[in-house]
Design an enzyme around this catalytic site. Sequence first.
Site, short mmCIF file in Angstrom:
data_model
loop_
_atom_site.label_atom_id
_atom_site.label_comp_id
_atom_site.label_asym_id
_atom_site.label_seq_id
_atom_site.Cartn_x
_atom_site.Cartn_y
_atom_site.Cartn_z
N ARG A 60 0.84 -1.21 0.00
CA ARG A 60 0.00 0.00 0.00
C ARG A 60 0.87 1.26 0.00
O ARG A 60 0.60 2.22 -0.73
CB ARG A 60 -0.92 -0.02 1.22
CG ARG A 60 -1.92 1.13 1.22
CD ARG A 60 -2.96 0.93 2.31
NE ARG A 60 -3.92 2.04 2.30
CZ ARG A 60 -4.22 2.77 3.36
NH1 ARG A 60 -3.66 2.54 4.53
NH2 ARG A 60 -5.10 3.75 3.26
N HIS A 64 0.79 3.98 -2.97
CA HIS A 64 0.48 5.39 -2.69
C HIS A 64 1.65 6.30 -3.05
O HIS A 64 1.45 7.45 -3.45
CB HIS A 64 0.09 5.57 -1.22
CG HIS A 64 -1.30 5.09 -0.90
ND1 HIS A 64 -2.07 5.66 0.10
CD2 HIS A 64 -2.06 4.13 -1.46
CE1 HIS A 64 -3.25 5.04 0.14
NE2 HIS A 64 -3.26 4.11 -0.79
N ASN A 92 -3.31 8.87 3.25
CA ASN A 92 -2.18 8.18 3.87
C ASN A 92 -2.27 8.09 5.39
O ASN A 92 -1.35 7.58 6.04
CB ASN A 92 -0.87 8.87 3.48
CG ASN A 92 -0.58 8.76 2.00
OD1 ASN A 92 -0.86 7.73 1.39
ND2 ASN A 92 -0.04 9.81 1.41
N HIS A 189 -5.72 -6.60 -2.66
CA HIS A 189 -6.68 -6.70 -1.56
C HIS A 189 -7.03 -8.16 -1.25
O HIS A 189 -8.00 -8.42 -0.55
CB HIS A 189 -7.94 -5.89 -1.88
CG HIS A 189 -7.73 -4.42 -1.80
ND1 HIS A 189 -8.68 -3.50 -2.19
CD2 HIS A 189 -6.66 -3.69 -1.36
CE1 HIS A 189 -8.21 -2.28 -2.00
NE2 HIS A 189 -7.00 -2.36 -1.51
#
Length: 317
Positions: A60, A64, A92, A189
């Site tokens: 993640r 990001h 975040n 995911h």
Amino acid sequence: MSLFHISTIFLVLATIFGASRAQLSSTFYDTTCPNLTSIVRGVLEPARNSDVRLGAKIIRVHFHDCFVNGCDASLLLDDATGIDSEKNAIPNNSTDGYAVIDDVKTALENVCPGVVSCADILALASEILVVLDGGQSWEVQLGRRDSTTANRAGTSAIPGPTESLSNITQKFTDQGLDTTDLVALSGAHTFGRARCVSFNQRINASNPDPTLDATYLQTLQQNCQSSDQNLNNLDVTTPDAFDNNYYVNLQNNRGLLQTDQELFSTSGAATVAIVNQYASSQSAFFNAFGASMIKMGNISPLTGTSGQIRTNCRRVN
């Protein structure tokens, strides 16, 4: 014009063009830090054993980071003079895993000081952790350098959990990623957790999301009754394994986030056939995921003499 002048012009053009399309390489550190992978894995294995969510956390952060000014480790920078940390931005707020990246950096600085970038650590750590959780390896491309600035305002480019499929698709397109990349990378995911606050709008008792399986809806409502900060498995079937059950869940209306389920439940969307493909073939998902991670990792990297190699991932040298 002489042949010499023509050759010189071509050389200059090639240099300019090459600089703007600098190529990463899987062998970038073979001579400067030959034990790179084993050093990184040596830190990650015990860390993963003590935190089952680590793989999801690090991927993640990598994701990001890449969606804001490219894969330059700008997200790792803490607040400082002239640095308004991207960590403070809403997308975040719940990112994590930074301490483990620090530990990896420390281990590398002890063996190969000033050589391996924080941006490359994120890319390599993501691959190693996917493999540790049962996924398939891919050839990580290396050679990125680290930014000397952060771009908190730029975090609006990061896809949010309540956005429409068209919005998410556009955000991927903006990064040079296509529909296949969107569906494949969403497969991250298959492990990790999400807080109730990120899907509360789907489980409203008076107007629940019709694409949610009724039994799953009740489970989520119960899990979220006490607090919107409660954690829920992104993959309800095999929550800590990297596999293709995420896509099977979508077929059964058991995707946790709106942005997950709409990949399958949006009528006529190009994403539906890709979900079906990955649900029926784990190898197809694994192959696509690796290819899309390489593609994402190649978003606007700093190379050559741009940026720097940070000795501490949290601050500019």
